[in-house]
Design a protein around this motif. Sequence first.
Motif, PDB file in Angstrom:
ATOM      1  N   ASN A  52       4.723   1.282  12.180  1.00 20.80           N
ATOM      2  CA  ASN A  52       3.998   2.544  12.076  1.00 20.80           C
ATOM      3  C   ASN A  52       4.643   3.408  11.004  1.00 20.80           C
ATOM      4  OD1 ASN A  52       6.104   4.226  13.291  1.00 20.80           O
ATOM      5  ND2 ASN A  52       5.607   3.152  15.196  1.00 20.80           N
ATOM      6  N   MET A  53       4.029   4.518  10.703  1.00 23.05           N
ATOM      7  CA  MET A  53       4.514   5.383   9.620  1.00 23.05           C
ATOM      8  C   MET A  53       5.936   5.872   9.873  1.00 23.05           C
ATOM      9  SD  MET A  53       2.265   8.730  10.577  1.00 23.05           S
ATOM     10  CE  MET A  53       3.354   9.974   9.932  1.00 23.05           C
ATOM     11  N   GLY A  54       6.415   5.770  11.124  1.00 27.92           N
ATOM     12  CA  GLY A  54       7.753   6.251  11.436  1.00 27.92           C
ATOM     13  C   GLY A  54       8.837   5.211  11.246  1.00 27.92           C
ATOM     14  N   ASN A  55       8.487   3.933  11.352  1.00 25.40           N
ATOM     15  CA  ASN A  55       9.547   2.918  11.249  1.00 25.40           C
ATOM     16  C   ASN A  55       9.366   1.953  10.078  1.00 25.40           C
ATOM     17  OD1 ASN A  55       7.484   1.270  12.170  1.00 25.40           O
ATOM     18  ND2 ASN A  55       8.260   1.152  14.271  1.00 25.40           N
ATOM     19  N   LEU A  56       8.353   2.172   9.270  1.00 27.66           N
ATOM     20  CA  LEU A  56       8.138   1.346   8.082  1.00 27.66           C
ATOM     21  C   LEU A  56       9.056   1.848   6.965  1.00 27.66           C
ATOM     22  CD1 LEU A  56       6.082  -0.930   7.208  1.00 27.66           C
ATOM     23  CD2 LEU A  56       4.677   0.902   6.281  1.00 27.66           C
ATOM     24  N   ALA A  57       9.735   0.913   6.262  1.00 28.02           N
ATOM     25  CA  ALA A  57      10.602   1.312   5.137  1.00 28.02           C
ATOM     26  C   ALA A  57       9.754   1.435   3.872  1.00 28.02           C
ATOM     27  CB  ALA A  57      11.699   0.282   4.941  1.00 28.02           C
ATOM     28  N   PHE A  58       9.824   2.605   3.232  1.00 30.27           N
ATOM     29  CA  PHE A  58       9.043   2.860   2.018  1.00 30.27           C
ATOM     30  C   PHE A  58       9.935   2.749   0.786  1.00 30.27           C
ATOM     31  CE2 PHE A  58       6.525   4.819   5.298  1.00 30.27           C
ATOM     32  CZ  PHE A  58       5.215   4.648   4.895  1.00 30.27           C
ATOM     33  N   GLY A 103       0.816  -1.210   0.000  1.00 34.50           N
ATOM     34  CA  GLY A 103       0.000   0.000   0.000  1.00 34.50           C
ATOM     35  C   GLY A 103       0.843   1.251   0.000  1.00 34.50           C
ATOM     36  N   ARG A 104       0.197   2.344   0.298  1.00 34.47           N
ATOM     37  CA  ARG A 104       0.862   3.640   0.372  1.00 34.47           C
ATOM     38  C   ARG A 104       0.539   4.287   1.711  1.00 34.47           C
ATOM     39  NH1 ARG A 104       3.002   5.946  -3.964  1.00 34.47           N
ATOM     40  NH2 ARG A 104       3.022   4.689  -5.856  1.00 34.47           N
ATOM     41  N   SER A 105       1.292   5.325   2.030  1.00 36.28           N
ATOM     42  CA  SER A 105       1.066   6.003   3.297  1.00 36.28           C
ATOM     43  C   SER A 105      -0.376   6.502   3.380  1.00 36.28           C
ATOM     44  CB  SER A 105       2.034   7.178   3.452  1.00 36.28           C
ATOM     45  OG  SER A 105       2.073   7.580   4.802  1.00 36.28           O
TER      46      SER A 105
END
Lengths: 178, 196
Positions: free
Chosen positions: B126-132, B96-98
């Motif tokens: 969470n949005m802070g530790n997920l690698a995108f 998915g995406r943010s």
Amino acid sequence: MKPARLIAITLSLAAVLHLGIIWLVPRAITGIFMSRVIAQAGANHALTPPLPTDTARSVVMPSPDLLYAVCVYDLSAGPVRVTAQPPGGYWSAAVYDRNSDNVFTLNDHDLAGRPLDLILTQAADPTLTARFPNARQVPPPHATGVLLVRALVLDSAHMQPALQAQASVRCTPIAPAG
Amino acid sequence: MIRNLATALAVLLVACGLAAGSAWWALFHGGPQDVAVGAWRMNSLAGSAQAGLYTRARVAVTGLFALNASETIYFAAAQDDAGRPLRAACRYTLTGRSLTARWWSITAYADDFFLIPNAAQRFSYNMGNLAFAPDGSFTLTTGPDPQPGNWLPTGRQGGRQGGLHLLLRLYNPAPAVLALPQATPLPSITPAGDCP
């Protein structure tokens, strides 16, 4: 008695009991939680558990990204003041009725840098406004319930501020004006 | 007299059995979920004082002390995109995406709705530790064995048939998400490889 009538009575009774169970479940679960907190910290006193892990068993589906502080309030002897100093990141204070409903929430954006200062009271009281001019009065539907504070721990850098914010939570019964 | 008492007792026992069974089903398998996005389900009244009898009871059993939707939206998944029940022993890929919220997280829970023991002590992303990826997308793999990249351990509780629950939390969701949660683009959930 005719079988059809027996079946009708059985089904009617089952329906009433079913609704009773569904009504009772949230009140019973919340009541058990409140009893456990009171056994550990007492009523009107903040409990500050560690960041939830797989060993946390007090509430289902805890967030491992949130440091919680919990206070079981009991307003039967008078209002309770809740104060706290939010950290820099996401933070919220939520009031729950004894049936588990979330009846009031305030987060760090709402506070805009100010410390939390709430008075849980069974009825709005002008004398409290005079004594605590910066406090916001919140009348929960019933005299007992739960106040839950959440502080976000996105990563290890957030841990220390979240711990400080957690330690700053105070639930204090207000003594009558002397 | 004795026959009447026996009949009354039988009626009471059968009624209690029916009531308990139907309540259990309503709490763990039924319950109103008014929004569906792919495999994800939510109830917009969860946590709210406006919640009905069944919503309040189901939330108490599966997510006590939920916040109301204006503060947090909870999307839960117990199935993959094809509707097959999630199993802790299997691998799944979430893509998915943010999401448009102040912060969001994806957490894995066992059948008992508690966090899953694992050596990595990793319970969520969470949005802070997920690698995108450079294009802003993310891929997250759930499963009992270590995986490259974003890996959310699911342990082996309950053996091959042990269930898995994923919970997506959106704190302070964007007004558009709050207004139309069913239009929120949420991560897909697909099996990755064979399942034992």
